[in-house]
Structures are given as structure tokens and as C-alpha cells.
Design a protein around this motif. Sequence first.
Motif, PDB file in Angstrom:
ATOM      1  N   GLY A 327       0.840  -1.182   0.000  1.00 11.36           N
ATOM      2  CA  GLY A 327       0.000   0.000   0.000  1.00 11.36           C
ATOM      3  C   GLY A 327       0.877   1.235   0.000  1.00 11.36           C
ATOM      4  N   ASN A 328       1.583   1.463   1.123  1.00  8.55           N
ATOM      5  CA  ASN A 328       2.392   2.675   1.245  1.00  8.55           C
ATOM      6  C   ASN A 328       3.490   2.452   2.277  1.00  8.55           C
ATOM      7  N   ALA A 329       4.413   3.409   2.329  1.00 11.62           N
ATOM      8  CA  ALA A 329       5.410   3.436   3.403  1.00 11.62           C
ATOM      9  C   ALA A 329       5.635   4.886   3.786  1.00 11.62           C
ATOM     10  N   TRP A 330       6.039   5.120   5.014  1.00  6.46           N
ATOM     11  CA  TRP A 330       6.442   6.463   5.431  1.00  6.46           C
ATOM     12  C   TRP A 330       7.445   6.351   6.565  1.00  6.46           C
ATOM     13  N   GLU A 331       8.138   7.422   6.822  1.00  9.46           N
ATOM     14  CA  GLU A 331       9.331   7.356   7.657  1.00  9.46           C
ATOM     15  C   GLU A 331       9.392   8.583   8.558  1.00  9.46           C
ATOM     16  N   ALA A 332       9.536   8.338   9.856  1.00 11.75           N
ATOM     17  CA  ALA A 332       9.722   9.436  10.811  1.00 11.75           C
ATOM     18  C   ALA A 332      10.525   8.924  11.992  1.00 11.75           C
ATOM     19  N   ASP A 333      11.386   9.753  12.528  1.00 10.95           N
ATOM     20  CA  ASP A 333      12.199   9.417  13.705  1.00 10.95           C
ATOM     21  C   ASP A 333      12.955   8.104  13.522  1.00 10.95           C
ATOM     22  N   ASN A 334      13.479   7.907  12.343  1.00  8.42           N
ATOM     23  CA  ASN A 334      14.256   6.702  12.050  1.00  8.42           C
ATOM     24  C   ASN A 334      13.447   5.406  12.164  1.00  8.42           C
ATOM     25  N   VAL A 335      12.147   5.519  11.988  1.00 11.13           N
ATOM     26  CA  VAL A 335      11.285   4.337  11.918  1.00 11.13           C
ATOM     27  C   VAL A 335      10.518   4.390  10.597  1.00 11.13           C
ATOM     28  N   ILE A 336      10.589   3.291   9.848  1.00  6.04           N
ATOM     29  CA  ILE A 336       9.832   3.188   8.595  1.00  6.04           C
ATOM     30  C   ILE A 336       8.613   2.317   8.850  1.00  6.04           C
ATOM     31  N   ARG A 337       7.469   2.791   8.418  1.00  5.30           N
ATOM     32  CA  ARG A 337       6.253   1.983   8.500  1.00  5.30           C
ATOM     33  C   ARG A 337       5.833   1.610   7.098  1.00  5.30           C
ATOM     34  N   VAL A 338       5.580   0.326   6.892  1.00  6.39           N
ATOM     35  CA  VAL A 338       5.199  -0.181   5.578  1.00  6.39           C
ATOM     36  C   VAL A 338       3.935  -0.997   5.729  1.00  6.39           C
ATOM     37  N   ASP A 339       2.964  -0.783   4.847  1.00  2.74           N
ATOM     38  CA  ASP A 339       1.827  -1.699   4.846  1.00  2.74           C
ATOM     39  C   ASP A 339       1.795  -2.456   3.527  1.00  2.74           C
ATOM     40  N   PHE A 340       1.327  -3.691   3.609  1.00  3.00           N
ATOM     41  CA  PHE A 340       1.305  -4.566   2.429  1.00  3.00           C
ATOM     42  C   PHE A 340       0.273  -5.645   2.659  1.00  3.00           C
ATOM     43  N   VAL A 341       0.087  -6.528   1.688  1.00  3.93           N
ATOM     44  CA  VAL A 341      -0.798  -7.672   1.870  1.00  3.93           C
ATOM     45  C   VAL A 341       0.068  -8.925   1.905  1.00  3.93           C
ATOM     46  N   GLN A 342      -0.073  -9.651   3.005  1.00  5.74           N
ATOM     47  CA  GLN A 342       0.802 -10.786   3.279  1.00  5.74           C
ATOM     48  C   GLN A 342       0.089 -12.101   3.018  1.00  5.74           C
ATOM     49  N   SER A 343       0.799 -13.033   2.421  1.00  9.65           N
ATOM     50  CA  SER A 343       0.309 -14.407   2.364  1.00  9.65           C
ATOM     51  C   SER A 343       1.421 -15.325   2.856  1.00  9.65           C
ATOM     52  N   LYS A 344       1.044 -16.591   3.044  1.00  8.93           N
ATOM     53  CA  LYS A 344       1.942 -17.530   3.718  1.00  8.93           C
ATOM     54  C   LYS A 344       3.144 -17.866   2.837  1.00  8.93           C
ATOM     55  N   ASN A 345       2.852 -18.192   1.591  1.00  6.73           N
ATOM     56  CA  ASN A 345       3.890 -18.687   0.692  1.00  6.73           C
ATOM     57  C   ASN A 345       3.442 -18.458  -0.751  1.00  6.73           C
ATOM     58  N   LEU A 346       3.966 -19.249  -1.684  1.00  2.00           N
ATOM     59  CA  LEU A 346       3.677 -19.029  -3.106  1.00  2.00           C
ATOM     60  C   LEU A 346       2.431 -19.754  -3.607  1.00  2.00           C
ATOM     61  N   ASP A 347       1.677 -20.415  -2.714  1.00  2.00           N
ATOM     62  CA  ASP A 347       0.587 -21.272  -3.186  1.00  2.00           C
ATOM     63  C   ASP A 347      -0.451 -20.530  -4.027  1.00  2.00           C
ATOM     64  N   ILE A 348      -0.716 -19.264  -3.695  1.00  2.69           N
ATOM     65  CA  ILE A 348      -1.722 -18.524  -4.448  1.00  2.69           C
ATOM     66  C   ILE A 348      -1.322 -18.462  -5.924  1.00  2.69           C
ATOM     67  N   MET A 349      -0.049 -18.209  -6.150  1.00  3.51           N
ATOM     68  CA  MET A 349       0.428 -18.101  -7.531  1.00  3.51           C
ATOM     69  C   MET A 349       0.668 -19.465  -8.166  1.00  3.51           C
ATOM     70  N   SER A 350       1.216 -20.394  -7.388  1.00  2.00           N
ATOM     71  CA  SER A 350       1.657 -21.661  -7.973  1.00  2.00           C
ATOM     72  C   SER A 350       0.548 -22.697  -8.056  1.00  2.00           C
ATOM     73  N   ASP A 351      -0.391 -22.636  -7.136  1.00  3.65           N
ATOM     74  CA  ASP A 351      -1.425 -23.664  -7.086  1.00  3.65           C
ATOM     75  C   ASP A 351      -2.805 -23.125  -7.473  1.00  3.65           C
ATOM     76  N   TRP A 352      -3.232 -22.071  -6.797  1.00  2.58           N
ATOM     77  CA  TRP A 352      -4.586 -21.573  -7.029  1.00  2.58           C
ATOM     78  C   TRP A 352      -4.743 -21.004  -8.449  1.00  2.58           C
ATOM     79  N   MET A 353      -3.808 -20.167  -8.873  1.00  4.07           N
ATOM     80  CA  MET A 353      -3.997 -19.512 -10.169  1.00  4.07           C
ATOM     81  C   MET A 353      -4.101 -20.494 -11.342  1.00  4.07           C
ATOM     82  N   PRO A 354      -3.233 -21.508 -11.444  1.00  4.61           N
ATOM     83  CA  PRO A 354      -3.394 -22.456 -12.551  1.00  4.61           C
ATOM     84  C   PRO A 354      -4.729 -23.195 -12.501  1.00  4.61           C
ATOM     85  N   ARG A 355      -5.202 -23.501 -11.288  1.00  5.15           N
ATOM     86  CA  ARG A 355      -6.484 -24.213 -11.176  1.00  5.15           C
ATOM     87  C   ARG A 355      -7.632 -23.278 -11.550  1.00  5.15           C
ATOM     88  N   MET A 356      -7.541 -22.049 -11.082  1.00  3.62           N
ATOM     89  CA  MET A 356      -8.533 -21.049 -11.464  1.00  3.62           C
ATOM     90  C   MET A 356      -8.565 -20.880 -12.988  1.00  3.62           C
TER      91      MET A 356
END
Lengths: 512, 143
Positions: A327-356
Motif C-alpha cells: 500500500g504505502n510506506a512512510w518514515e519518521a524518527d528513524n522508523v519506517i512503517r510499511v503496509d502490504f498484503v501478506q500471504s503464507k507462501n507461493l501457493d496462491i500463484m503456484s497452485d490456485w492460479m493455474p487451477r482457477m
Amino acid sequence: MNRRSFFTAVGATAASAATASMAQTASSAATRAVLGGPAGAKPPLFQGSARMTPLRGYHGQDVACERAAIEGKVPQELRGVFYRNGPGLFERGAGTNKQRYSHWFDGDGLVHAWRFTDQGVSHQARFVQTKKFIAEQSANAFLAPAFGSALPAHMPVRNSDDVNTANTNVYKLGDRLLAMWEGGSATDLDPQSLHTRGIVTWSPELKHMPFSAHPKIDPDGTFWNFGTMMGKMVLYHLSPTGELLKHAVFDAPTGGMVHDFAITHKSLVFLLPPIGIDYAAMRKGAAFGQALTWNGNDSTKVLIVDRNDFSKRRILEMPAFMVFHFGNAWEADNVIRVDFVQSKNLDIMSDWMPRMMRGETVVPDRSNPAFVKIDLNRGKCDVAMRDENCEFPRVDPRVVGLRNRNVYYPVDNGDRPEGFGFTGVMRIDTESGKVDRYNFSEQVALEEHVVVPRPSSGREGDGWLVGVGFDVAAQQSFATVFDAMNLAAGPQAIIRLPYWTPVCFHGHFHTA
Amino acid sequence: MPRTLLNLAAAFTISIFGLAASSAAFGADLTVEIRNAGDKGTVMVALFKPSDRWLGRASMGTAAPARNGAVTVTFKDLEEGEYAISLFVDENGNGRMDTNPIGIPIEPYAFSNDATGNFGPPLFEKAKFNVAKENKSIVINVK
Ligand SMILES: [Fe+2]
């Protein structure tokens, strides 16, 4: 990583160099066997339900609609072009020679323009006329190796742009509309006609270098991007009109695949998941995407690069997790905050997508909003996760790299119906933790939604959330317009096309 | 396993500057017409025999300014046998086939028989042709 990986970096195997002239018939049969399952069984190449119609893809035709039907009211100040890009063609050939890609990422780029004017909303979509698309369109057959489908090369592959599908994102930089892929150059389109002008070379020595599909753009238009290939990483710093200001090439801290990154006002921030490449599998004929491995015992590496001096780089480590999108990142007082979407591993790409892609009804692994705090003084990273099942995070373009409050996502209401397409949109207020959300019925399949600022307003969230979806019952695609600070009130406008379009990955709204 | 493109680039450099000129008199002449070489720089042509290391040190080499339309070069007095040609267009005149930072060629190149590889050069077998007693002409298309 050795030089050999270039052979395989976009799905070509070294072995196929020696066999590129293999008789067409023999290799087509091999391909059919790969795509169509065991000989004799012959299931249809795609068995998707009505909900999955957009995954059928087009057959290379362009479409246009001069005036889309509007339900509700498009705000008077919402003017401009919503460009989107996604894989639009998955099948070629006829009868027993028909082939279908086994991976969603393989389709040829179809670039869309939704134009919001005083006369209403129009839509246009044109295939990017890549070298590969032109050759395959005239042969009515797949000729180029693909990311996730094990296809032999039937055309010369001199560099990754020979197999470039230009199918992942689109952004207007200066007078160029850039259709971006991950493994090769951006492709320049005419922003008005969507006519393809050709691949973009930022400087002579960077010809055919990878230019990823997730650039990050400062509020003033300064453009940052990266590319990874063959164990190298390249960083780009471009002006708001598209001149190369600086670049750097260095050894990548990790191997296989890097999809997206984030910026702060001081740093470029990468979370590099532990993805490896199984060269033995590739030698046996696997496509590049099929040969990616998940090395869950390794760490996810955090790479922080000084925006002003690309040679100043720092690496931290976190326990393994997978990330596609930030999503985004920002930085203040030597701390970087990053938001993202996390998944466990590659299964979404390697397993689900080909089946879909075969039309199977499979619910993918969950992917959740995640927030990392990188303490640069202590060299420590802390991560917090939320429960919502979502993807494609976006923030207001006015706060990219700066302290933001809101992140927007398409989201599942519960279980994703038939495993495909989101049914709601949500805004997470990262300060209060509160969620502002609207759920459609299960009869829609939603894509990424983007924030469009109200002209002349500087306040985060003052504007609209605009996105695209598919109406299952009507078999038509539509665009949505929400008040970006009140999604729960429901869409202010739904803009309907008289046809469906293939699903897009990403896009940008360029205000008039 | 085919050589990588990096080797290919290096090989061109060696081929052109490490020429071992030699020839027995009264052999056949080989005329090579090179099409679509553009109009920038110099076409650098290397001629290999089976006894040469393919894309290593070539038996013979020559160069001609790139022109739109066709560029023609001739190898004289060739003994009978198999040969293969690799060439590149040295557009910026630095004597090397330039690559980008990950080793991918960024100057045009081609091989006899218009042979192509897949993310790398073709094998000698795909690029080879025969020269007999009489003079011979071949055409190579760049791109
Ligand atoms: Fe993406």
C-alpha cells in the motif's frame, strides 16, 4: 545465481535453444499434453462457471463503448481517464490445436481507458501490439515461451522483450502511456488512441532491462521503479515527464521474483521473500513460474535504499512470508512503517492460479493486511496482521511516501464465491483501526480500486474510490464510484458496459 | 548447453580482433550479403570453421560500414569445407558487442542461415553451410 538464469528468466529453457527448430507438430502435441491433461481424457481447456467468464479472455479483438450506462450520478468534478491493464488473451488455435495458457500471468496485455467527461463515460480497450502479440496473432498459435505455461519457443528469443506481454499495469508518464510488465521494458502507447508506439529505452545501456509493473510515484510526479533479473537488481529514478535522472545496478539480495516495493520521502523499501529457482525442473521443461520454489526456512529480506544515493543500501531480515503488493510506506524518527498484503507462501500463484485458469472452483489461501515497523536504530522489524481477506492495496496518490491514514482494498465478505473475484471494498483507518466497508452481493466479482483526489483539494481521502467489477447475472463489466471517506454509503455511481472484459491487474486514474 | 549471451558478446570481441589470417591460394570466394544492418557503425563479421571453437577465436574476420539496404563482404580463397558466420553491428564504434548490465546484447547480431537461438546463440550445426570448389554467395538478415 549464474548467468544461466537469463535463459530461464522469462520462461525459456536452455534446452529449448537446441530444440527450437523441433517440428511444429511434435511440440504442439507435447504442449497439448501439458495443457490438456492425460491423453485420451481431453477435458475442455476451460470449464469455468458464469462467474469466471472474464477469465475466458478475448481473441485479440479491441472493444469500445462510446457511452456507458450510468446508474446513480458521476460527480461533476470526477473527470479524467482511468487506465487499466491486464492479461486479455489466453487461448489460440482451433479444434484439436487449441491451446490455453495454464497461468493467469501469461495473457497478452489488454489496456483499457475509461474516460470520464462532461458527455458521460466511455470505454475503450486495445491489445498492446507487442512483438509477440503481432507474431502470434498472425500465426493463430502461441510462439513464445510464457511465464507460467511450459511452451516451446517457435520464434527467436533474443532478449526478454521478445516475450514481453506488457500486461500488468499502466501509467501515463509525460506524453507516454506506459504499459508495464515485470521482466522487460515498458511499452509506450499513445494515451489518446492506445496505439502501440514501441518499447521504451531510458538510456542506451539500459535497453531490454527489466522495468517492473509497480512504479511508485511521489505526489509531485517523480517516478521510482526497479527491475530484477539474473541475480541483478536495477533501480530507476525518473522525472515527472519521464527523463532518466539516475539509475543503479547491483547484485540482488535474493533470487527468484520481486513484484512490488514501497517508497518513503527518504528511502526505497523492498521486502524480498525467499523465492528460489529450481533449475533442474526448468531443464526438464518447466516454465519459469513453475520452477519458482518457496524456501520457507530462509528469511524475507528487508532492503532499504537511500533515494538520493542508490549506493547506500541496508539489509535487515524477517521470518519468511510472501508479499505481492504494497500500500504505502512512510518514515519518521528513524522508523519506517510499511503496509502490504501478506500471504503464507507461493501457493496462491503456484497452485490456485493455474487451477482457477482451468475454471476450477478453489478457494485460495488467505491474504491479509499487514503492517511492518522497521526500527532503523535497533535494526528490528515488527509486523502486525489483520484478519480481512483482501489484495490490491492502494492509498491516496497525495500521500504516497508520506504519512498516510487510510489504505483501500477489495475484500471478501466471507468465503470468496467460487474462489474468484472480491465482493466488497474496504478502507482501513490505520490510526483508529476502524473499517469502512461496502459489500456487494455475491453476484459481483471486484478488481482493484484506486483513490482519485478531488481537484484542488490536498486532504487525504477527499475524493473518490473508483474501481472495476463484473456483474455475473448480466455478464457485463462495470466501473464503480464511491465517496472515498464513506464507502459504507454504497456506490455513488455504477457505470455499466454492454459487454464483459477480461480481468485487469492494475491501473491509474489520471485526472483531467 | 549453449553458451550464454555474455560469452557470445565476449566471443565477438575475440573473433574480430584475434584474427588468425591464413589462406591457401586458389580456393573459392564467399560473398556474404548482409541485409537490414541499419546505417549506424560497422558490421563485424566472423567466419568459423568446425575446427575453431564456435564463437571463440574465428578463422577469419572482416568489417564493413553499416548501410541501409545491403552490405556485402567477401572472404577469398576458402578451402572446401563447412563454415558458419556470426556477425554483429558495432553501432557505437567501440569494437565490442555491447550488452546491458545483465549481459543481454543491445547491438544487432545475426548468424548464417539466419539461425537463431533461444536466449542465446544457435549451435554451429544450425549456422553451418558448405563451401565447395566454386564461388558461393549467401544472404544473412539482421533481425
Ligand atoms: Fe501486481
